[in-house]
Motif scaffolding. Structure first.
Motif, mmCIF file in Angstrom:
data_model
loop_
_atom_site.group_PDB
_atom_site.id
_atom_site.type_symbol
_atom_site.label_atom_id
_atom_site.label_comp_id
_atom_site.label_asym_id
_atom_site.label_seq_id
_atom_site.Cartn_x
_atom_site.Cartn_y
_atom_site.Cartn_z
ATOM 1 N N UNK A 158 54.674 27.535 50.847
ATOM 2 C CA UNK A 158 53.372 28.100 50.511
ATOM 3 C C UNK A 158 52.288 27.742 51.525
ATOM 4 N N UNK A 159 52.464 26.642 52.243
ATOM 5 C CA UNK A 159 51.397 26.119 53.090
ATOM 6 C C UNK A 159 50.815 27.164 54.053
ATOM 7 N N UNK A 160 51.636 27.870 54.861
ATOM 8 C CA UNK A 160 51.043 28.834 55.796
ATOM 9 C C UNK A 160 50.464 30.075 55.110
ATOM 10 N N UNK A 161 50.691 30.215 53.802
ATOM 11 C CA UNK A 161 50.211 31.385 53.070
ATOM 12 C C UNK A 161 48.919 31.092 52.304
ATOM 13 N N UNK A 162 48.485 29.822 52.329
ATOM 14 C CA UNK A 162 47.197 29.438 51.753
ATOM 15 C C UNK A 162 46.213 29.328 52.905
ATOM 16 N N UNK A 163 45.335 30.307 53.029
ATOM 17 C CA UNK A 163 44.420 30.366 54.172
ATOM 18 C C UNK A 163 43.206 29.470 53.989
ATOM 19 N N UNK A 164 42.708 29.378 52.759
ATOM 20 C CA UNK A 164 41.570 28.505 52.469
ATOM 21 C C UNK A 164 41.713 27.952 51.067
ATOM 22 N N UNK A 165 41.248 26.720 50.882
ATOM 23 C CA UNK A 165 41.191 26.112 49.556
ATOM 24 C C UNK A 165 39.996 25.173 49.547
ATOM 25 N N UNK A 166 39.068 25.407 48.632
ATOM 26 C CA UNK A 166 37.885 24.550 48.561
ATOM 27 C C UNK A 166 37.309 24.592 47.160
ATOM 28 N N UNK A 167 36.546 23.564 46.860
ATOM 29 C CA UNK A 167 35.882 23.502 45.555
ATOM 30 C C UNK A 167 34.542 24.226 45.638
ATOM 31 N N UNK A 168 34.231 24.983 44.594
ATOM 32 C CA UNK A 168 32.926 25.618 44.461
ATOM 33 C C UNK A 168 32.383 25.299 43.076
ATOM 34 N N UNK A 169 31.569 24.259 42.985
ATOM 35 C CA UNK A 169 31.044 23.835 41.690
ATOM 36 C C UNK A 169 32.163 23.364 40.780
ATOM 37 N N UNK A 170 32.330 24.043 39.646
ATOM 38 C CA UNK A 170 33.405 23.690 38.718
ATOM 39 C C UNK A 170 34.578 24.658 38.835
ATOM 40 N N UNK A 171 34.662 25.326 39.991
ATOM 41 C CA UNK A 171 35.749 26.278 40.240
ATOM 42 C C UNK A 171 36.466 25.934 41.533
ATOM 43 N N UNK A 172 37.632 26.552 41.717
ATOM 44 C CA UNK A 172 38.397 26.433 42.956
ATOM 45 C C UNK A 172 38.428 27.793 43.630
ATOM 46 N N UNK A 173 38.082 27.808 44.914
ATOM 47 C CA UNK A 173 38.173 29.023 45.708
ATOM 48 C C UNK A 173 39.471 28.989 46.496
ATOM 49 N N UNK A 174 40.253 30.068 46.401
ATOM 50 C CA UNK A 174 41.497 30.190 47.156
ATOM 51 C C UNK A 174 41.505 31.505 47.915
ATOM 52 N N UNK A 175 41.851 31.434 49.187
ATOM 53 C CA UNK A 175 42.136 32.642 49.967
ATOM 54 C C UNK A 175 43.608 32.568 50.342
ATOM 55 N N UNK A 176 44.371 33.564 49.897
ATOM 56 C CA UNK A 176 45.820 33.512 50.071
ATOM 57 C C UNK A 176 46.344 34.803 50.676
ATOM 58 N N UNK A 177 47.533 34.711 51.238
ATOM 59 C CA UNK A 177 48.213 35.875 51.795
ATOM 60 C C UNK A 177 48.539 36.855 50.676
ATOM 61 N N UNK A 178 48.232 38.121 50.904
ATOM 62 C CA UNK A 178 48.485 39.165 49.912
ATOM 63 C C UNK A 178 49.018 40.395 50.633
ATOM 64 N N UNK A 179 50.056 41.001 50.115
ATOM 65 C CA UNK A 179 50.610 42.184 50.762
ATOM 66 C C UNK A 179 52.017 42.451 50.285
ATOM 67 N N UNK A 180 52.667 43.397 50.932
ATOM 68 C CA UNK A 180 54.001 43.803 50.492
ATOM 69 C C UNK A 180 55.058 42.760 50.831
ATOM 70 N N UNK A 181 54.844 41.989 51.896
ATOM 71 C CA UNK A 181 55.876 41.035 52.330
ATOM 72 C C UNK A 181 55.760 39.698 51.595
ATOM 73 N N UNK A 182 54.619 39.065 51.678
ATOM 74 C CA UNK A 182 54.392 37.789 51.000
ATOM 75 C C UNK A 182 53.148 37.909 50.145
#
Length: 236
Positions: A158-182
């Motif tokens: 999963x590591x190379x497919x998680x582009x960003x991970x950070x805390x935003x207040x009481x939430x977690x922001x995630x930017x992840x790979x999305x598409x037909x392959x992964x």
């Protein structure tokens, strides 16, 4: 003409599956009298495609659909006409013209932003400690999981497919790979984290909202994410 439409999916609409959302928008196009293009043949249908179907139970501020029209008014007018016939929980945010050579949104999706917030009854007592441990987990050099596929199971990092991970207040922001392959869902990341703690992720523990969907315009080996909305132009 190719048109890209950005819309929200909130409230009770989060319980509507992708096929019903598609049928809903077909009716919206007729009610708003959009001059949409139909396919040819014995069973003509509206030319319409969606970027990345959203899971049932998730809300979104950044959903996309592409249509083809024979004629159109300006973006402001079309947004108003469409929103006049929309039900509660969906709202058109933009209506933009694409170049004829542009690929449809479904084929170019590369990443998505998500915001994950604990429901009150599931919130950890030590929220700060939980988030700190989660971000450390996302920064590991390798996050191996076993993923179910149509052809069986396969080991996935999963590591190379998680582009960003950070805390935003009481939430977690995630930017992840999305598409037909992964196509990595944020729930999959949370499940892996809970598993690393020897726990099971409660499936309804968090409210998950998609914030944006991107195409990758970078060269091979580099990533340059651009929101699908920004690939089109407003019609004046």
């Amino acid at each position: 003409m190719k048109i890209r439409i950005k819309f929200t999916k909130q409230g009770p609409m989060k319980f509507i599956g992708h096929l019903d959302v598609m049928r809903y928008f077909q009716k919206v196009m007729r009610r708003a009298e959009v001059d949409i293009r139909y396919s040819e043949g014995f069973s003509p249908h509206q030319i319409m495609s969606f970027a990345a179907p959203l899971g049932v139970g998730l809300t979104s501020n950044g959903e996309y659909m592409d249509i083809e029209v024979l004629s159109t008014m300006n973006s402001k007018t079309m947004i108003e006409r469409l929103n006049q016939v929309m039900v509660e929980g969906t709202e058109i945010l933009s209506y933009r013209l694409l170049d004829d050579s542009d690929k449809n949104a479904m084929s170019i999706v590369a990443a998505a932003d998500y915001l994950l917030t604990f429901r009150e009854n599931y919130k950890p007592r030590d929220l700060d400690g939980f988030f700190k441990e989660f971000l450390e987990f996302c920064n590991r050099p390798q996050i191996l999981i076993t993923k179910e596929t149509k052809k069986g199971t396969r080991e996935l990092d999963l590591k190379p497919l998680i582009y960003q991970a950070q805390r935003q207040g009481e939430s977690v922001f995630l930017q992840v790979c999305t598409g037909s392959r992964d196509n990595i869902k944020p729930e999959l990341v949370m499940e892996a984290f809970y598993r690393s703690r020897g726990e099971v992720y409660p499936p309804f523990a968090m409210r998950i909202e998609r914030e944006e969907v991107y195409a990758d315009l970078g060269e091979e080996g580099s990533r340059r994410l651009v929101a699908l909305e920004n690939l089109g132009q407003d019609i004046e």
